[in-house]
Design a protein around this motif. Structure first.
Motif, PDB file in Angstrom:
ATOM      1  N   TRP A 428      -9.891  11.671 -11.112  1.00  0.00           N
ATOM      2  CA  TRP A 428     -10.308  10.854  -9.966  1.00  0.00           C
ATOM      3  C   TRP A 428      -9.570   9.535  -9.978  1.00  0.00           C
ATOM      4  O   TRP A 428      -9.333   8.953 -11.036  1.00  0.00           O
ATOM      5  CB  TRP A 428     -11.817  10.598 -10.048  1.00  0.00           C
ATOM      6  N   SER A 429      -9.196   9.078  -8.797  1.00  0.00           N
ATOM      7  CA  SER A 429      -8.637   7.740  -8.626  1.00  0.00           C
ATOM      8  C   SER A 429      -9.669   6.911  -7.884  1.00  0.00           C
ATOM      9  O   SER A 429     -10.039   7.239  -6.749  1.00  0.00           O
ATOM     10  CB  SER A 429      -7.322   7.802  -7.841  1.00  0.00           C
ATOM     11  N   SER A 430     -10.160   5.873  -8.531  1.00  0.00           N
ATOM     12  CA  SER A 430     -11.261   5.088  -7.959  1.00  0.00           C
ATOM     13  C   SER A 430     -10.812   4.150  -6.847  1.00  0.00           C
ATOM     14  O   SER A 430     -11.650   3.640  -6.104  1.00  0.00           O
ATOM     15  CB  SER A 430     -11.946   4.277  -9.071  1.00  0.00           C
ATOM     16  N   SER A 431      -9.521   3.893  -6.734  1.00  0.00           N
ATOM     17  CA  SER A 431      -8.992   3.030  -5.676  1.00  0.00           C
ATOM     18  C   SER A 431      -7.586   3.489  -5.330  1.00  0.00           C
ATOM     19  O   SER A 431      -6.946   4.200  -6.102  1.00  0.00           O
ATOM     20  CB  SER A 431      -8.975   1.566  -6.131  1.00  0.00           C
ATOM     21  N   ASP A 432      -7.124   3.086  -4.173  1.00  0.00           N
ATOM     22  CA  ASP A 432      -5.770   3.447  -3.757  1.00  0.00           C
ATOM     23  C   ASP A 432      -4.743   2.680  -4.587  1.00  0.00           C
ATOM     24  O   ASP A 432      -4.817   1.447  -4.707  1.00  0.00           O
ATOM     25  CB  ASP A 432      -5.554   3.108  -2.276  1.00  0.00           C
ATOM     26  N   ARG A 433      -3.805   3.413  -5.153  1.00  0.00           N
ATOM     27  CA  ARG A 433      -2.660   2.804  -5.828  1.00  0.00           C
ATOM     28  C   ARG A 433      -1.471   3.727  -5.613  1.00  0.00           C
ATOM     29  O   ARG A 433      -1.653   4.913  -5.294  1.00  0.00           O
ATOM     30  CB  ARG A 433      -2.946   2.562  -7.310  1.00  0.00           C
ATOM     31  N   PRO A 434      -0.249   3.223  -5.749  1.00  0.00           N
ATOM     32  CA  PRO A 434       0.922   4.046  -5.446  1.00  0.00           C
ATOM     33  C   PRO A 434       0.913   5.391  -6.192  1.00  0.00           C
ATOM     34  O   PRO A 434       0.742   5.441  -7.409  1.00  0.00           O
ATOM     35  CB  PRO A 434       2.086   3.161  -5.896  1.00  0.00           C
ATOM     36  N   GLY A 435       1.060   6.454  -5.451  1.00  0.00           N
ATOM     37  CA  GLY A 435       1.066   7.799  -6.025  1.00  0.00           C
ATOM     38  C   GLY A 435      -0.299   8.396  -6.229  1.00  0.00           C
ATOM     39  O   GLY A 435      -0.423   9.600  -6.491  1.00  0.00           O
ATOM     40  N   HIS A 436      -1.333   7.572  -6.100  1.00  0.00           N
ATOM     41  CA  HIS A 436      -2.681   8.025  -6.423  1.00  0.00           C
ATOM     42  C   HIS A 436      -3.682   7.478  -5.406  1.00  0.00           C
ATOM     43  O   HIS A 436      -4.370   6.491  -5.667  1.00  0.00           O
ATOM     44  CB  HIS A 436      -3.067   7.575  -7.832  1.00  0.00           C
ATOM     45  N   PRO A 437      -3.780   8.114  -4.242  1.00  0.00           N
ATOM     46  CA  PRO A 437      -4.777   7.665  -3.270  1.00  0.00           C
ATOM     47  C   PRO A 437      -6.185   7.874  -3.803  1.00  0.00           C
ATOM     48  O   PRO A 437      -6.423   8.711  -4.680  1.00  0.00           O
ATOM     49  CB  PRO A 437      -4.502   8.551  -2.047  1.00  0.00           C
ATOM     50  N   LYS A 438      -7.119   7.107  -3.292  1.00  0.00           N
ATOM     51  CA  LYS A 438      -8.503   7.182  -3.743  1.00  0.00           C
ATOM     52  C   LYS A 438      -9.053   8.594  -3.564  1.00  0.00           C
ATOM     53  O   LYS A 438      -8.878   9.214  -2.520  1.00  0.00           O
ATOM     54  CB  LYS A 438      -9.366   6.179  -2.975  1.00  0.00           C
ATOM     55  N   GLY A 439      -9.714   9.096  -4.595  1.00  0.00           N
ATOM     56  CA  GLY A 439     -10.302  10.434  -4.529  1.00  0.00           C
ATOM     57  C   GLY A 439      -9.835  11.308  -5.675  1.00  0.00           C
ATOM     58  O   GLY A 439      -9.317  10.824  -6.691  1.00  0.00           O
ATOM     59  N   GLY A 440     -10.016  12.597  -5.514  1.00  0.00           N
ATOM     60  CA  GLY A 440      -9.623  13.544  -6.546  1.00  0.00           C
ATOM     61  C   GLY A 440      -8.154  13.417  -6.900  1.00  0.00           C
ATOM     62  O   GLY A 440      -7.310  13.158  -6.038  1.00  0.00           O
ATOM     63  N   ASP A 441      -7.841  13.602  -8.185  1.00  0.00           N
ATOM     64  CA  ASP A 441      -6.455  13.450  -8.614  1.00  0.00           C
ATOM     65  C   ASP A 441      -6.127  14.459  -9.702  1.00  0.00           C
ATOM     66  O   ASP A 441      -7.015  14.959 -10.400  1.00  0.00           O
ATOM     67  CB  ASP A 441      -6.201  12.031  -9.123  1.00  0.00           C
ATOM     68  N   ALA A 442      -4.836  14.739  -9.824  1.00  0.00           N
ATOM     69  CA  ALA A 442      -4.332  15.645 -10.861  1.00  0.00           C
ATOM     70  C   ALA A 442      -3.705  14.816 -11.964  1.00  0.00           C
ATOM     71  O   ALA A 442      -2.857  13.963 -11.699  1.00  0.00           O
ATOM     72  CB  ALA A 442      -3.307  16.607 -10.269  1.00  0.00           C
ATOM     73  N   GLN A 443      -4.113  15.064 -13.190  1.00  0.00           N
ATOM     74  CA  GLN A 443      -3.594  14.327 -14.339  1.00  0.00           C
ATOM     75  C   GLN A 443      -3.101  15.312 -15.396  1.00  0.00           C
ATOM     76  O   GLN A 443      -3.772  16.304 -15.679  1.00  0.00           O
ATOM     77  CB  GLN A 443      -4.696  13.439 -14.935  1.00  0.00           C
ATOM     78  N   THR A 444      -1.943  15.053 -15.924  1.00  0.00           N
ATOM     79  CA  THR A 444      -1.321  15.778 -17.051  1.00  0.00           C
ATOM     80  C   THR A 444      -0.655  17.093 -16.677  1.00  0.00           C
ATOM     81  O   THR A 444       0.128  17.611 -17.476  1.00  0.00           O
ATOM     82  CB  THR A 444      -2.316  16.066 -18.210  1.00  0.00           C
ATOM     83  N   ILE A 445      -0.912  17.671 -15.505  1.00  0.00           N
ATOM     84  CA  ILE A 445      -0.368  19.011 -15.245  1.00  0.00           C
ATOM     85  C   ILE A 445       1.138  18.990 -15.049  1.00  0.00           C
ATOM     86  O   ILE A 445       1.821  19.960 -15.404  1.00  0.00           O
ATOM     87  CB  ILE A 445      -1.068  19.719 -14.062  1.00  0.00           C
ATOM     88  N   ARG A 446       1.700  17.903 -14.520  1.00  0.00           N
ATOM     89  CA  ARG A 446       3.153  17.851 -14.373  1.00  0.00           C
ATOM     90  C   ARG A 446       3.816  17.713 -15.739  1.00  0.00           C
ATOM     91  O   ARG A 446       4.863  18.322 -15.999  1.00  0.00           O
ATOM     92  CB  ARG A 446       3.559  16.702 -13.447  1.00  0.00           C
ATOM     93  N   ALA A 447       3.209  16.922 -16.617  1.00  0.00           N
ATOM     94  CA  ALA A 447       3.750  16.782 -17.969  1.00  0.00           C
ATOM     95  C   ALA A 447       3.687  18.100 -18.728  1.00  0.00           C
ATOM     96  O   ALA A 447       4.649  18.498 -19.400  1.00  0.00           O
ATOM     97  CB  ALA A 447       2.972  15.704 -18.731  1.00  0.00           C
ATOM     98  N   LEU A 448       2.568  18.798 -18.621  1.00  0.00           N
ATOM     99  CA  LEU A 448       2.416  20.060 -19.345  1.00  0.00           C
ATOM    100  C   LEU A 448       3.322  21.143 -18.776  1.00  0.00           C
ATOM    101  O   LEU A 448       3.857  21.979 -19.520  1.00  0.00           O
ATOM    102  CB  LEU A 448       0.960  20.507 -19.320  1.00  0.00           C
ATOM    103  N   TYR A 449       3.515  21.135 -17.460  1.00  0.00           N
ATOM    104  CA  TYR A 449       4.454  22.091 -16.875  1.00  0.00           C
ATOM    105  C   TYR A 449       5.864  21.843 -17.401  1.00  0.00           C
ATOM    106  O   TYR A 449       6.582  22.789 -17.769  1.00  0.00           O
ATOM    107  CB  TYR A 449       4.434  21.981 -15.347  1.00  0.00           C
ATOM    108  N   ALA A 450       6.272  20.572 -17.483  1.00  0.00           N
ATOM    109  CA  ALA A 450       7.595  20.246 -18.022  1.00  0.00           C
ATOM    110  C   ALA A 450       7.717  20.716 -19.479  1.00  0.00           C
ATOM    111  O   ALA A 450       8.764  21.233 -19.901  1.00  0.00           O
ATOM    112  CB  ALA A 450       7.845  18.744 -17.915  1.00  0.00           C
TER     113      ALA A 450
END
Length: 458
Positions: A428-450
């Protein structure tokens, strides 16, 4: 292609974007046609991180845009996401962008909006996809992140265990995988802790099992916590703590998102995805503090608190995954508030006993700008899970190191896997920030895919 990205056919009419740091801003402004440079100077554009400026011509039409990257050496890799603050229109990356692919990714991820329940959809800023971009995984990364966000953002009234199974089935049909669902008596007998957590809800608990790839390929198994809503059970949460509990299936969403990346790229692995899914509800059938549950592995588990249900359902799924001794076993879970206290919402906690693997994951996380942080599986805290009447208690006797003791509990159910990774994510992203709009978010999956791509295709 993502809706906010357009192909090169739109380039002739697109507004060029110049990116500048605080050190290069004067040179960048000086390179603009005089009316544009005068406008930038008059508006005090200084190249600060996340700042944007649309520069019009004499007729008022926007002909140039500026993007601030911040101080040299501290640039935000997701800075291009700020382009969504520009007026509606189509733009193209023109000058000052060192990593075109990362800039496009930042723009696309920043432009995500969950609009399922909105009758009016705001006008979008669009970006031309550069024709010379050198990152073939870009589109699949964007799509996988969108899948995770859509699932996490969907409220629990429209996303129960059956709907998570439907999402897995859609992936299976797209990539020619197989899906089986364990429920009812078979679930109670084979996965007793999943059944115990979900039996108080009118929506039946499930164990979802997706399999894909050649049977003789290296086995990679993903496990995702799929608690569709967590009231806390009889140890009920206060209202403020329940507000985000629709995201307690974030681990399941992450497992499906990474699975999509793996299958779409046709990585040469034998993929298995296990999702135990339940609603931790309250009724006369709810499990209780002090109960002793049987587990799939055979260990008896004393219940210290019904609000620590996620590790129970994960334990049964991990036990199944471990039975076939995968080469790599990864689980995702929105598991502990303790991880958030220690690391905050932007840094998922990583646990593994494999130092080389941890270092490899960390390197890919840094390269992909998909951060995480390793915490220890500290053996000295194992005694805190001791039970007087069962093999183990599922919560600690101490009000400390909660993320570590949760991981130590899960470790009890993994013995045969060559390597195991546990990720305690916030999703979850609690506030809007670059690359991560407020709301549900994906974490670590791009790193693990790489990591998986490097590991199995090099």
């Amino acid at each position: 292609m993502d809706a906010c990205l357009v192909d090169a056919a739109a380039e002739p009419g697109a507004v060029p974007v110049y990116a500048a740091t605080t050190a290069t801003v004067e040179e960048t402004i000086a390179s603009l046609p005089q009316p544009m440079s005068q406008w930038a100077q008059a508006n005090g554009f200084e190249g600060k991180a996340g700042s944007v400026l649309a520069c019009p011509d004499a007729s008022g039409q926007i002909v140039v845009a500026l993007l601030g990257l911040g101080a040299p050496g501290s640039e935000d890799p997701f800075a291009a996401g700020a382009l969504h603050k520009l007026p509606r229109g189509t733009y193209k990356l023109h000058q000052g962008f060192d990593d075109l692919a990362m800039s496009v990714l930042a723009f696309a991820l920043s432009g995500y909006r969950f609009e399922r329940y909105r009758s009016e959809k705001p006008a979008a800023v669009q970006l031309v996809m550069p024709s010379d971009i050198a990152r073939p995984d870009l589109a699949r990364e964007i799509e996988a992140v969108r899948l995770v966000r859509d699932l996490v953002n969907t409220p629990a009234n429209d996303l129960g265990p059956a709907e998570i199974a439907d999402a897995a089935q859609r992936l299976a049909e797209r990539y020619d995988a197989s899906v089986s669902v364990v429920e009812g008596q078979a679930l109670e007998e084979g996965f007793p802790m999943v059944h115990a957590v979900g039996k108080a809800s009118p929506r039946a608990p499930l164990l979802i099992d997706l399999q894909w790839g050649a049977p003789d390929a290296p086995k990679v198994t993903l496990v995702g916590k799929g608690v569709v809503f967590d009231t806390g059970g009889l140890d009920i949460k206060p209202p403020s703590s329940m507000l985000l509990m629709k995201k307690d299936m974030g681990g399941a969403a992450h497992a499906l998102g990474l699975a999509q990346l793996i299958m779409d790229a046709k990585l040469p692995v034998r993929l298995r995805v296990l999702i135990p899914s339940a609603e931790n509800a309250i009724s006369g059938a709810a499990f209780r503090p002090g109960d002793v549950l049987q587990s799939r592995k055979g260990l008896t588990v004393e219940i210290g608190n019904t609000d620590a249900e996620g590790r129970l359902i994960l334990a049964d799924a991990l036990a199944l995954a471990d039975e076939e001794a995968p080469e790599l076993l990864i689980d995702f879970a929105t598991l502990t508030g303790a991880a958030r206290v220690g690391l905050g919402p932007e840094l998922p906690a990583l646990f593994t006993g494999d130092d080389a693997l941890a270092a490899d994951i960390a390197a890919h996380a840094e390269k992909m700008h998909d951060p995480l942080w390793r915490l220890p599986l500290w053996p000295g805290y194992k005694s805190w899970l001791r039970s007087d009447i069962a093999d183990v208690n599922h919560i600690s006797s101490q009000p400390l190191a909660g993320a570590i003791t949760a991981a130590l509990f899960l470790q009890r159910f993994v013995e045969k896997a060559a390597a195991w990774v546990h990720l305690d994510v916030y999703a979850w992203s609690s506030s809007d920030r670059p690359g991560h709009p407020k709301g549900g978010d994906a974490q670590t999956i791009r790193a693990l895919y790489a990591l998986l791509k490097a590991r199995y295709t090099s």
